[in-house]
Design a protein around this motif. Sequence first.
Motif, PDB file in Angstrom:
ATOM      1  N   TYR A 172       3.631   4.058  10.719  1.00 15.58           N
ATOM      2  CA  TYR A 172       2.939   5.303  10.378  1.00 15.58           C
ATOM      3  C   TYR A 172       1.635   5.426  11.162  1.00 15.58           C
ATOM      4  O   TYR A 172       1.331   6.477  11.747  1.00 15.58           O
ATOM      5  CB  TYR A 172       2.670   5.336   8.871  1.00 15.58           C
ATOM      6  N   ALA A 173       0.833   4.364  11.180  1.00 13.80           N
ATOM      7  CA  ALA A 173      -0.460   4.393  11.865  1.00 13.80           C
ATOM      8  C   ALA A 173      -0.290   4.608  13.363  1.00 13.80           C
ATOM      9  O   ALA A 173      -1.047   5.367  13.984  1.00 13.80           O
ATOM     10  CB  ALA A 173      -1.225   3.096  11.601  1.00 13.80           C
ATOM     11  N   ALA A 174       0.698   3.958  13.952  1.00  9.83           N
ATOM     12  CA  ALA A 174       0.913   4.061  15.390  1.00  9.83           C
ATOM     13  C   ALA A 174       1.409   5.441  15.814  1.00  9.83           C
ATOM     14  O   ALA A 174       1.229   5.839  16.967  1.00  9.83           O
ATOM     15  CB  ALA A 174       1.900   2.991  15.847  1.00  9.83           C
ATOM     16  N   SER A 175       2.021   6.176  14.891  1.00 13.43           N
ATOM     17  CA  SER A 175       2.549   7.495  15.237  1.00 13.43           C
ATOM     18  C   SER A 175       1.535   8.604  14.970  1.00 13.43           C
ATOM     19  O   SER A 175       1.876   9.776  14.952  1.00 13.43           O
ATOM     20  CB  SER A 175       3.844   7.773  14.459  1.00 13.43           C
ATOM     21  N   GLY A 176       0.276   8.211  14.751  1.00  7.84           N
ATOM     22  CA  GLY A 176      -0.775   9.206  14.564  1.00  7.84           C
ATOM     23  C   GLY A 176      -1.066   9.553  13.129  1.00  7.84           C
ATOM     24  O   GLY A 176      -1.612  10.630  12.844  1.00  7.84           O
ATOM     25  N   GLY A 177      -0.704   8.686  12.197  1.00  8.19           N
ATOM     26  CA  GLY A 177      -0.981   8.935  10.779  1.00  8.19           C
ATOM     27  C   GLY A 177      -2.454   9.207  10.535  1.00  8.19           C
ATOM     28  O   GLY A 177      -3.329   8.583  11.145  1.00  8.19           O
ATOM     29  N   GLU A 178      -2.742  10.151   9.632  1.00  6.72           N
ATOM     30  CA  GLU A 178      -4.115  10.612   9.429  1.00  6.72           C
ATOM     31  C   GLU A 178      -4.963   9.674   8.576  1.00  6.72           C
ATOM     32  O   GLU A 178      -6.194   9.695   8.662  1.00  6.72           O
ATOM     33  CB  GLU A 178      -4.087  12.007   8.784  1.00  6.72           C
ATOM     34  N   ALA A 179      -4.333   8.884   7.723  1.00  6.78           N
ATOM     35  CA  ALA A 179      -5.093   8.007   6.828  1.00  6.78           C
ATOM     36  C   ALA A 179      -5.767   6.886   7.619  1.00  6.78           C
ATOM     37  O   ALA A 179      -5.237   6.413   8.625  1.00  6.78           O
ATOM     38  CB  ALA A 179      -4.182   7.421   5.760  1.00  6.78           C
ATOM     39  N   GLU A 180      -6.920   6.456   7.147  1.00  5.21           N
ATOM     40  CA  GLU A 180      -7.637   5.366   7.799  1.00  5.21           C
ATOM     41  C   GLU A 180      -7.207   4.004   7.277  1.00  5.21           C
ATOM     42  O   GLU A 180      -7.428   2.990   7.951  1.00  5.21           O
ATOM     43  CB  GLU A 180      -9.147   5.521   7.594  1.00  5.21           C
ATOM     44  N   ARG A 181      -6.594   3.989   6.106  1.00  4.01           N
ATOM     45  CA  ARG A 181      -6.163   2.714   5.528  1.00  4.01           C
ATOM     46  C   ARG A 181      -5.118   2.971   4.457  1.00  4.01           C
ATOM     47  O   ARG A 181      -4.970   4.106   3.972  1.00  4.01           O
ATOM     48  CB  ARG A 181      -7.344   1.942   4.936  1.00  4.01           C
ATOM     49  N   LEU A 182      -4.445   1.899   4.063  1.00  2.00           N
ATOM     50  CA  LEU A 182      -3.475   1.950   2.969  1.00  2.00           C
ATOM     51  C   LEU A 182      -3.931   1.007   1.876  1.00  2.00           C
ATOM     52  O   LEU A 182      -4.225  -0.164   2.136  1.00  2.00           O
ATOM     53  CB  LEU A 182      -2.084   1.531   3.464  1.00  2.00           C
ATOM     54  N   ARG A 183      -3.984   1.503   0.651  1.00  4.83           N
ATOM     55  CA  ARG A 183      -4.257   0.656  -0.501  1.00  4.83           C
ATOM     56  C   ARG A 183      -2.922   0.373  -1.184  1.00  4.83           C
ATOM     57  O   ARG A 183      -2.239   1.294  -1.626  1.00  4.83           O
ATOM     58  CB  ARG A 183      -5.208   1.362  -1.472  1.00  4.83           C
ATOM     59  N   ILE A 184      -2.544  -0.893  -1.227  1.00  2.32           N
ATOM     60  CA  ILE A 184      -1.290  -1.304  -1.870  1.00  2.32           C
ATOM     61  C   ILE A 184      -1.617  -1.815  -3.266  1.00  2.32           C
ATOM     62  O   ILE A 184      -2.416  -2.744  -3.424  1.00  2.32           O
ATOM     63  CB  ILE A 184      -0.583  -2.412  -1.075  1.00  2.32           C
ATOM     64  N   VAL A 185      -1.001  -1.223  -4.263  1.00  2.00           N
ATOM     65  CA  VAL A 185      -1.185  -1.655  -5.652  1.00  2.00           C
ATOM     66  C   VAL A 185       0.176  -2.019  -6.214  1.00  2.00           C
ATOM     67  O   VAL A 185       1.074  -1.175  -6.284  1.00  2.00           O
ATOM     68  CB  VAL A 185      -1.834  -0.556  -6.519  1.00  2.00           C
ATOM     69  N   ALA A 186       0.347  -3.291  -6.580  1.00  2.00           N
ATOM     70  CA  ALA A 186       1.609  -3.760  -7.151  1.00  2.00           C
ATOM     71  C   ALA A 186       1.467  -3.870  -8.659  1.00  2.00           C
ATOM     72  O   ALA A 186       0.454  -4.376  -9.160  1.00  2.00           O
ATOM     73  CB  ALA A 186       1.996  -5.115  -6.556  1.00  2.00           C
ATOM     74  N   THR A 187       2.485  -3.387  -9.381  1.00  2.00           N
ATOM     75  CA  THR A 187       2.457  -3.447 -10.839  1.00  2.00           C
ATOM     76  C   THR A 187       3.683  -4.184 -11.364  1.00  2.00           C
ATOM     77  O   THR A 187       4.701  -4.307 -10.667  1.00  2.00           O
ATOM     78  CB  THR A 187       2.424  -2.035 -11.458  1.00  2.00           C
ATOM     79  N   SER A 188       3.574  -4.650 -12.588  1.00  2.00           N
ATOM     80  CA  SER A 188       4.707  -5.294 -13.267  1.00  2.00           C
ATOM     81  C   SER A 188       4.574  -5.010 -14.754  1.00  2.00           C
ATOM     82  O   SER A 188       3.532  -5.309 -15.352  1.00  2.00           O
ATOM     83  CB  SER A 188       4.694  -6.807 -13.007  1.00  2.00           C
ATOM     84  N   ASP A 189       5.590  -4.396 -15.322  1.00  2.00           N
ATOM     85  CA  ASP A 189       5.581  -4.014 -16.735  1.00  2.00           C
ATOM     86  C   ASP A 189       4.355  -3.162 -17.080  1.00  2.00           C
ATOM     87  O   ASP A 189       3.758  -3.300 -18.152  1.00  2.00           O
ATOM     88  CB  ASP A 189       5.606  -5.254 -17.635  1.00  2.00           C
ATOM     89  N   GLY A 190       3.975  -2.296 -16.147  1.00  2.00           N
ATOM     90  CA  GLY A 190       2.859  -1.393 -16.383  1.00  2.00           C
ATOM     91  C   GLY A 190       1.494  -1.980 -16.118  1.00  2.00           C
ATOM     92  O   GLY A 190       0.487  -1.272 -16.244  1.00  2.00           O
ATOM     93  N   ASN A 191       1.418  -3.254 -15.737  1.00  2.00           N
ATOM     94  CA  ASN A 191       0.139  -3.906 -15.458  1.00  2.00           C
ATOM     95  C   ASN A 191      -0.038  -4.127 -13.960  1.00  2.00           C
ATOM     96  O   ASN A 191       0.924  -4.462 -13.269  1.00  2.00           O
ATOM     97  CB  ASN A 191       0.057  -5.254 -16.181  1.00  2.00           C
TER      98      ASN A 191
END
Length: 226
Positions: A172-191
Amino acid sequence: MADSGGSSEPSRMRYDVWRCPECGHEHPKNNPPCDRCGAMRLERVEVTEDDFESELETPSFLDLVAENPLPVVAAALVLSVAAVAVLAGSGVFVLSDPFGLGYRYGAVDAIEPNDDGTFTAGEFRAAVAEDYRVETVRYSGRQLELVYETDATSNEAFTGEVATVAELYARYAASGGEAERLRIVATSDGNRVGRLTVESSWGREFASGDISREAYLSRIAETAGR
């Protein structure tokens, strides 16, 4: 004997005060100088109920607008922007760069990837969803946020999930994506069980071969919990 059929106006309250002609401060007695500004002359003024009523009248909204146009307009603009940002953040729509500063807000819908030479945020979401249960992908200012439910039962498995997501984001970033960063949030059972950040500049370096996969993932691992 008074005429019972006549009517008389009720007496209205009135009294005298001594007012300073220089600063307007009122005194109960003619005892210069003025205790506010020091002026040596006070003027006798009659105060009636009408004076109180005029002071107690509440100005209408239109009066306030007429007297304070700039603050009222500014307040209305702030409230409007806040309302739009809340709606966009809740996924009602995407607000695209409203101030010309690269900020975007709102949920990203999945779009089936194609071969047109670009890899959009919607295609990124669809690609991640092929392997994981994506809860949401949304713009938040200059970053994308991915929230997904992890199936990992070990650190090694979780690292593998992050690697898959990071490689897709590099595309995505290499193809000119507009975002400056990605925040990854992993959850399990709602936590929430994990949070990492991928800078778009890292993704572009990885995609172009300037850094290795190991170096790319190492940088991401260092952001854990931030």
